[in-house]
Design a protein around this motif. Structure first.
Motif, PDB file in Angstrom:
ATOM      1  N   MET A  91       0.831  -1.210   0.000  1.00 30.04           N
ATOM      2  CA  MET A  91       0.000   0.000   0.000  1.00 30.04           C
ATOM      3  C   MET A  91       0.865   1.259   0.000  1.00 30.04           C
ATOM      4  N   TRP A  92       1.879   1.268   0.843  1.00 26.15           N
ATOM      5  CA  TRP A  92       2.763   2.439   0.897  1.00 26.15           C
ATOM      6  C   TRP A  92       3.544   2.599  -0.406  1.00 26.15           C
ATOM      7  N   LEU A  93       3.897   1.477  -1.023  1.00 26.52           N
ATOM      8  CA  LEU A  93       4.596   1.548  -2.310  1.00 26.52           C
ATOM      9  C   LEU A  93       3.696   2.160  -3.383  1.00 26.52           C
ATOM     10  N   ILE A  94       2.424   1.745  -3.418  1.00 23.83           N
ATOM     11  CA  ILE A  94       1.488   2.323  -4.378  1.00 23.83           C
ATOM     12  C   ILE A  94       1.303   3.817  -4.113  1.00 23.83           C
ATOM     13  N   GLY A  95       1.245   4.178  -2.832  1.00 28.78           N
ATOM     14  CA  GLY A  95       1.145   5.596  -2.489  1.00 28.78           C
ATOM     15  C   GLY A  95       2.353   6.386  -2.964  1.00 28.78           C
ATOM     16  N   LEU A  96       3.539   5.800  -2.823  1.00 29.80           N
ATOM     17  CA  LEU A  96       4.753   6.469  -3.312  1.00 29.80           C
ATOM     18  C   LEU A  96       4.709   6.667  -4.813  1.00 29.80           C
ATOM     19  N   LEU A  97       4.164   5.681  -5.529  1.00 27.03           N
ATOM     20  CA  LEU A  97       4.079   5.796  -6.988  1.00 27.03           C
ATOM     21  C   LEU A  97       3.118   6.901  -7.425  1.00 27.03           C
ATOM     22  N   THR A  98       2.217   7.310  -6.534  1.00 27.89           N
ATOM     23  CA  THR A  98       1.305   8.405  -6.879  1.00 27.89           C
ATOM     24  C   THR A  98       1.929   9.774  -6.648  1.00 27.89           C
ATOM     25  N   VAL A  99       2.871   9.867  -5.705  1.00 31.83           N
ATOM     26  CA  VAL A  99       3.420  11.184  -5.364  1.00 31.83           C
ATOM     27  C   VAL A  99       4.802  11.430  -5.955  1.00 31.83           C
ATOM     28  N   LEU A 100       5.601  10.371  -6.155  1.00 32.20           N
ATOM     29  CA  LEU A 100       6.963  10.562  -6.654  1.00 32.20           C
ATOM     30  C   LEU A 100       7.017  11.173  -8.061  1.00 32.20           C
ATOM     31  N   PRO A 101       6.128  10.783  -9.003  1.00 32.31           N
ATOM     32  CA  PRO A 101       6.184  11.439 -10.321  1.00 32.31           C
ATOM     33  C   PRO A 101       6.000  12.951 -10.248  1.00 32.31           C
ATOM     34  N   ASP A 102       5.142  13.426  -9.361  1.00 34.86           N
ATOM     35  CA  ASP A 102       4.956  14.868  -9.206  1.00 34.86           C
ATOM     36  C   ASP A 102       6.233  15.539  -8.696  1.00 34.86           C
ATOM     37  N   ILE A 103       6.875  14.894  -7.722  1.00 35.74           N
ATOM     38  CA  ILE A 103       8.104  15.461  -7.154  1.00 35.74           C
ATOM     39  C   ILE A 103       9.213  15.472  -8.190  1.00 35.74           C
ATOM     40  N   PHE A 104       9.379  14.364  -8.914  1.00 33.05           N
ATOM     41  CA  PHE A 104      10.432  14.296  -9.931  1.00 33.05           C
ATOM     42  C   PHE A 104      10.192  15.309 -11.043  1.00 33.05           C
ATOM     43  N   SER A 117      12.053  29.416  -2.332  1.00 31.80           N
ATOM     44  CA  SER A 117      11.073  30.482  -2.146  1.00 31.80           C
ATOM     45  C   SER A 117      10.023  30.064  -1.127  1.00 31.80           C
ATOM     46  N   ARG A 118       9.122  30.987  -0.822  1.00 35.05           N
ATOM     47  CA  ARG A 118       8.037  30.741   0.119  1.00 35.05           C
ATOM     48  C   ARG A 118       6.711  31.019  -0.581  1.00 35.05           C
ATOM     49  N   MET A 119       5.716  30.182  -0.299  1.00 39.35           N
ATOM     50  CA  MET A 119       4.384  30.393  -0.844  1.00 39.35           C
ATOM     51  C   MET A 119       3.369  29.646   0.014  1.00 39.35           C
ATOM     52  N   PHE A 120       2.098  29.949  -0.233  1.00 34.75           N
ATOM     53  CA  PHE A 120       1.039  29.284   0.521  1.00 34.75           C
ATOM     54  C   PHE A 120       1.051  27.795   0.175  1.00 34.75           C
ATOM     55  N   CYS A 121       1.031  26.946   1.214  1.00 39.34           N
ATOM     56  CA  CYS A 121       1.253  25.509   1.020  1.00 39.34           C
ATOM     57  C   CYS A 121      -0.001  24.829   0.494  1.00 39.34           C
ATOM     58  N   LEU A 122      -0.102  24.783  -0.825  1.00 42.64           N
ATOM     59  CA  LEU A 122      -1.177  24.093  -1.523  1.00 42.64           C
ATOM     60  C   LEU A 122      -0.576  23.223  -2.609  1.00 42.64           C
ATOM     61  N   SER A 123      -1.189  22.078  -2.850  1.00 46.51           N
ATOM     62  CA  SER A 123      -0.701  21.192  -3.901  1.00 46.51           C
ATOM     63  C   SER A 123      -0.725  21.883  -5.261  1.00 46.51           C
ATOM     64  N   ALA A 124      -1.770  22.681  -5.509  1.00 47.24           N
ATOM     65  CA  ALA A 124      -1.881  23.371  -6.800  1.00 47.24           C
ATOM     66  C   ALA A 124      -0.798  24.427  -6.973  1.00 47.24           C
ATOM     67  N   ASN A 125      -0.311  25.003  -5.870  1.00 49.68           N
ATOM     68  CA  ASN A 125       0.754  26.004  -5.961  1.00 49.68           C
ATOM     69  C   ASN A 125       2.119  25.380  -6.180  1.00 49.68           C
ATOM     70  N   ILE A 126       2.296  24.145  -5.707  1.00 47.24           N
ATOM     71  CA  ILE A 126       3.604  23.495  -5.792  1.00 47.24           C
ATOM     72  C   ILE A 126       3.732  22.706  -7.090  1.00 47.24           C
ATOM     73  N   PHE A 127       2.744  21.859  -7.361  1.00 45.63           N
ATOM     74  CA  PHE A 127       2.762  21.053  -8.588  1.00 45.63           C
ATOM     75  C   PHE A 127       1.855  21.745  -9.602  1.00 45.63           C
ATOM     76  N   ARG A 128       2.426  22.671 -10.348  1.00 45.25           N
ATOM     77  CA  ARG A 128       1.630  23.636 -11.104  1.00 45.25           C
ATOM     78  C   ARG A 128       1.240  23.186 -12.504  1.00 45.25           C
ATOM     79  N   ASN A 129       1.872  22.141 -13.015  1.00 48.41           N
ATOM     80  CA  ASN A 129       1.555  21.706 -14.371  1.00 48.41           C
ATOM     81  C   ASN A 129       0.171  21.045 -14.398  1.00 48.41           C
TER      82      ASN A 129
END
Length: 251
Positions: A91-104, A117-129
């Motif tokens: 389960m944790w491995l599947i979870g990693l596969l969902t978040v690691l592509p965004d980070i990479f 930099s600093r910004m409001f902590c939202l997923s949409a602000n960080i992973f913008r594509n």
């Protein structure tokens, strides 16, 4: 040493991690408003992992109930402690596969100054594509379809298996899994609800985020210890014993 309780403990610990991350993000948003992007990515990654684990754990618990009712003689051979830990790791491995592509993708496309930099902590602000959002939506839909099919299959198999009292309890448990899964699905309207209400009430952005977080992320997590803990006979027995012991130990 009981796989059922191992899964229950994993569900509760997972909820505790998720609540801790959301509480930390909300408190920091009120105090400093913006966070370091790298630190925000770390917090969001843990939150996304915990969010992904919750419905998978519910599905596995439903399968365990199905095996206990439909294959009682083989239950101890199929549902072992070692296999339970292996499934939790999967389960944790599947979870990693969902978040690691965004980070990479963020590491490959964003500049070093962005992570400082600093910004409001939202997923949409960080992973913008926008492609990343579409990929997350597709993966969430696929996972939820698989989980719902699992719940429906186990429920109807339990109905057809026997008419004993234990089967009735198992059917109720699987129904509660489905109800909690519906509550988990509220997570997917989290951002839509915030954006809609913020558009209507632009001055109450932080208050809206706080209220929606309580309703969608906090309150559903209270159901896990109530549904899977207090209604379980063995769990109630040990809970009563430890509560009595703790009361007697007080000066």
């Amino acid at each position: 040493m009981n796989p059922r309780y191992i899964l229950y403990i994993h569900l509760v610990l997972n909820d505790m991690i998720l609540l801790t991350i959301f509480t930390l993000i909300m408190v920091l948003s009120y105090i400093v408003y913006t966070l370091n992007v790298s630190f925000c990515i770390f917090l969001l990654s843990i939150g996304i992992l915990s969010t992904a684990n919750n419905p998978f754990t519910l599905a596995v618990m439903a399968v365990e109930c199905y095996i206990a009712v439909c294959f009682p003689l083989r239950h101890s051979l199929i549902c072992t402690v070692r296999k339970t830990y292996a499934i939790i790791g999967l389960m944790w491995l599947i979870g990693l596969l969902t978040v690691l592509p965004d980070i990479f993708y963020a590491l490959a496309t964003e500049s070093l100054d962005f992570f400082r930099s600093r910004m409001f902590c939202l997923s949409a602000n960080i992973f913008r594509n926008p492609v990343l959002k579409e990929r997350r939506d597709v993966s969430n839909i696929v996972c939820l379809v698989i989980i719902w099919l699992t719940l429906f299959y186990t429920y109807f198999q339990i109905i057809c298996a026997a008419k004993a009292a234990d089967s009735k309890k198992a059917r109720n448990t699987v129904l509660l899994h489905g109800f909690q899964l519906l509550l988990c699905m509220l997570t997917y309207i989290f951002h839509v609800a915030i954006e809609g209400l913020t558009f209507l009430f632009p001055r109450g952005g932080l208050n809206i985020r706080f209220i929606i977080t309580i309703l969608i992320h906090v309150l559903p997590r209270l159901i896990s210890p109530l549904v899977y803990g207090l209604r379980d006979t063995m769990f109630r027995k040990y809970l009563r014993r430890y509560l009595v012991c703790s009361i007697h130990k007080q000066p």
